[in-house]
Motif scaffolding. Sequence first.
Motif, short mmCIF file in Angstrom:
data_model
loop_
_atom_site.label_atom_id
_atom_site.label_comp_id
_atom_site.label_asym_id
_atom_site.label_seq_id
_atom_site.Cartn_x
_atom_site.Cartn_y
_atom_site.Cartn_z
N GLU A 22 0.84 -1.20 0.00
CA GLU A 22 0.00 0.00 0.00
C GLU A 22 0.88 1.26 0.00
O GLU A 22 0.55 2.25 -0.67
N ALA A 23 1.99 1.21 0.74
CA ALA A 23 2.90 2.37 0.76
C ALA A 23 3.50 2.60 -0.62
O ALA A 23 3.57 3.75 -1.10
N LEU A 24 3.94 1.54 -1.28
CA LEU A 24 4.56 1.68 -2.60
C LEU A 24 3.55 2.15 -3.63
O LEU A 24 3.86 2.99 -4.49
N SER A 25 2.33 1.64 -3.54
CA SER A 25 1.28 2.08 -4.47
C SER A 25 0.96 3.56 -4.27
O SER A 25 0.83 4.32 -5.24
N ALA A 26 0.85 3.98 -3.00
CA ALA A 26 0.55 5.39 -2.71
C ALA A 26 1.70 6.29 -3.15
O ALA A 26 1.49 7.41 -3.63
N ALA A 27 2.95 5.81 -2.99
CA ALA A 27 4.10 6.61 -3.42
C ALA A 27 4.09 6.82 -4.93
O ALA A 27 4.44 7.91 -5.42
N THR A 28 3.66 5.80 -5.67
CA THR A 28 3.57 5.93 -7.13
C THR A 28 2.54 6.99 -7.51
O THR A 28 2.77 7.85 -8.37
N VAL A 29 1.37 6.93 -6.84
CA VAL A 29 0.31 7.90 -7.14
C VAL A 29 0.75 9.31 -6.74
O VAL A 29 0.48 10.29 -7.44
N ALA A 30 1.47 9.43 -5.61
CA ALA A 30 1.91 10.74 -5.12
C ALA A 30 3.08 11.32 -5.91
O ALA A 30 3.45 12.47 -5.71
N GLY A 31 3.67 10.51 -6.77
CA GLY A 31 4.79 10.99 -7.58
C GLY A 31 6.15 10.68 -7.02
O GLY A 31 7.16 10.84 -7.70
N GLY A 32 6.23 10.24 -5.77
CA GLY A 32 7.49 9.81 -5.18
C GLY A 32 8.41 10.91 -4.72
O GLY A 32 9.47 10.64 -4.15
N GLU A 33 8.06 12.17 -4.94
CA GLU A 33 8.96 13.26 -4.57
C GLU A 33 9.11 13.35 -3.06
O GLU A 33 8.12 13.43 -2.32
N GLY A 34 10.37 13.34 -2.61
CA GLY A 34 10.65 13.43 -1.18
C GLY A 34 10.38 12.15 -0.42
O GLY A 34 10.43 12.14 0.81
N LEU A 35 10.09 11.05 -1.12
CA LEU A 35 9.72 9.81 -0.46
C LEU A 35 10.75 8.70 -0.66
O LEU A 35 10.47 7.53 -0.38
N ALA A 36 11.94 9.04 -1.16
CA ALA A 36 12.92 8.02 -1.51
C ALA A 36 13.27 7.11 -0.33
O ALA A 36 13.35 5.88 -0.49
N GLU A 37 13.45 7.71 0.84
CA GLU A 37 13.85 6.92 2.00
C GLU A 37 12.73 5.95 2.41
O GLU A 37 12.98 4.79 2.73
N TRP A 38 11.48 6.41 2.35
CA TRP A 38 10.36 5.56 2.73
C TRP A 38 10.13 4.47 1.69
O TRP A 38 9.76 3.34 2.05
N ILE A 39 10.36 4.78 0.42
CA ILE A 39 10.25 3.75 -0.61
C ILE A 39 11.32 2.68 -0.40
O ILE A 39 11.07 1.47 -0.51
N ARG A 40 12.55 3.13 -0.08
CA ARG A 40 13.62 2.18 0.18
C ARG A 40 13.27 1.28 1.36
O ARG A 40 13.44 0.06 1.30
N ARG A 41 12.76 1.88 2.44
CA ARG A 41 12.38 1.08 3.62
C ARG A 41 11.24 0.13 3.31
O ARG A 41 11.18 -0.98 3.84
N ALA A 42 10.31 0.56 2.43
CA ALA A 42 9.20 -0.32 2.07
C ALA A 42 9.71 -1.55 1.33
O ALA A 42 9.30 -2.68 1.61
N TYR A 43 10.61 -1.36 0.36
CA TYR A 43 11.16 -2.50 -0.37
C TYR A 43 11.96 -3.40 0.56
O TYR A 43 11.88 -4.65 0.50
N LEU A 44 12.77 -2.79 1.42
CA LEU A 44 13.59 -3.57 2.34
C LEU A 44 12.70 -4.38 3.30
O LEU A 44 12.91 -5.58 3.50
N GLY A 45 11.70 -3.70 3.88
CA GLY A 45 10.81 -4.40 4.80
C GLY A 45 10.02 -5.50 4.11
O GLY A 45 9.81 -6.58 4.67
N ARG A 46 9.59 -5.24 2.87
CA ARG A 46 8.83 -6.25 2.14
C ARG A 46 9.68 -7.49 1.91
O ARG A 46 9.19 -8.63 2.05
#
Length: 734
Positions: free
Chosen positions: A707-731
């Motif tokens: 859900e976090a990765l999907s929302a980041a895609t919709v939001a454009g990902g700007e300023g979310l690099a660290e949270w996207i990285r953590r989402a992939y790592l946690g997944r």
Amino acid sequence: MLRVRMFGRFEVWRGEFPIPESAWFTRRAKQLFKILLLARGKPVPSDQLLDWLWPHSDPQRAAITLRSTVHALRRALEPDRPPRASQYILSQPPGYAVARDAPLWVDVWAFEDLLEAAGRAVTPEERRTRLMEALALYRDDLLIEDPYAEWVLMERERLRERFVEAALDLAELLATAGMPEKAIPLCRRVLTLDEFREPAYRALMRYQIAAGDVAGALSTYERCRQVLIEAFGVEPSPPTRALYEALLRGELQPVRPAIPRPVQDLPIPDREMEKIFVGREAELERLREVFAGLPRGRGGVGILVGEPGAGKTRLAVEAIRQFAHDADVLYVRGLFIERTLPFSCLAEGLRRLLSQLPEDRRAELPVFALAQVARLIPSLHLLYPNLPAVPDTTPEENRHRLIDGFSNLIIALADQRPLVVFVDDLHWADEATLTVVGRLARRATRHSLALLLVHTPEEEPEGREVSHLLESLRREGIGRWVRVGRLPEEAIAQWLARWSGEPVESMKDLARRLYSLTDGNALFTAELLRAALATGEPVRRETLERYLEGPAAVSSLRGLITDRLARLPEGAREILEIAAVIGRAFPIRWLDLVGPPDPEPYLRILIERHFLQEDAEERLSFVHDVVRRVIYEAIPPVVRRRQHQRLAEALVALYGPYPGPYSAEIAYHFQRAGRFALPAMVRYAVEAGDHARHAYGFRQAVRHYDEALSAATVAGGEGLAEWIRRAYLGRGMA
């Protein structure tokens, strides 16, 4: 911090991990540590250590070996510290010692400290508690893997004697407090350790008599007599024979103490309607069989299935009141908003039950199961400040241990006193809770444990975990299934008659008209009757007829609830909208953050008009989730998004930047707040995934990360690099 267990098999834990066998380097290093621990900070002379560990070696060679063994021991305990800087093992003439101020917990030390505390206790209650805590540490005799070691024999006997004395002391305290049935197992354990201890036989006989088990007391005497004759060729002593003969003459009668009231954590019914229960005689009769064996240690499972508003919860409450009024009740309610939190609804219900248990019952619960469960219920550390550390292993093993912890703790509660586990809205329960429910269902017939599972198939979410559980129980022949249908006209007529005090015959026409409006749905019928009550007129047939003929009567439950909502003051409607957005029971103090100024007068109106109810912990919830959903859907979308935004921000302010179990709730509200709030949603969805993963809810964690990765895609990902990285790592880790 090292934690050492010496009762039973020797174990040493560094933090949450056991020290593996390979880390000891030599078997003598572990033996040396045991000897020094038994000395409890006093130096053990080197000559004594040489005699015990290397009795047949040359003294000079043995002394060199001792020094290398001490070096190996220090490395095993503190691999990252220089051996000569050890904070645990000191060189202290004339030998070696364990440092008194070392960060070290040892079960033998704690056992004796608790016995000393029991001796200083001022009240019997405090003494009982300390003794229970001490005896819980005595898993088995001291260092059972060293049965013939010279240095342990006397200490083993001394500690066993202390355990026996403490067990008999506790048994007498329990019997004096009116709990002889809890004293009996203690005497039996003493006799397994020392079958020749005649005072234990007498104590056991007295407690069996007090508990009403005269035949058991006679059997205990015969066992005592047989053991003494076979071993020593003597009869029991005069005090034991006198007790036996008094029992034969009928001079000793059981004295049954007052039975403590059960702890029944049940949903609060409607005060106006709770005395009226009609139309469910056949369903109640089927449920009777679920509870019939509870007094004999045999439980069962009841599965109630029906449409929303059919009255399943009310039926379950009535069944408990009629057939299990002396049982404890663990109420577990599944919630839509918490369905991705592992063990969430089960942990909340268990927390409430344990907080209400008497102290003596809490002290008897299994310590290791409590320690497991405390990882998800931190408040248990307030009730049990000395819980042992839980060892950490693989994530999957940790998850299974948590499931075992919850299951074994609930079974222990059922073994204390018959227990009903009432799972309401099973379809919203999280996967981990469902796993525990499945285990309990399969064990219920071997314990005083009944399960009531309330399920609404129409509301089951994707994933079908509930269906899989119920289908497996059906295949295994577990559970008594009860279909809760709609009320017939005859039942509605009886309802109206009891409500108004008028004859049933005079209510049949009115019941027919009511049935034509509600189609027999219990919730819709109750809401119509409440609406009629709200007019303020006396409860008579004419009042109901006028209401049903008037413009206020509506032909749908949704319309009726909306109409009742429109009659409320604006402040009360605002509170209901906030409560509908929250989506679950919530502390009243939340209204200070997002509610209207001075909410108290409005709350009084909402409780009196049966929109909201308040529980014993000052939390508010809707009387029925159908009412909440109708109100939620009636909120204009733009207002609804704004309410979600306000609530998410309030929860962040209340619980800080790392809100733990509230992360999923905050992420949910930010998601519902609209696209502009998605960046904040991403962060808290990742936090929710981390929390679920640490609670070993791996599927739920993956769902949050996705859900976090999907929302980041919709939001454009700007300023979310660290949270996207953590989402992939946690997944990946999940």
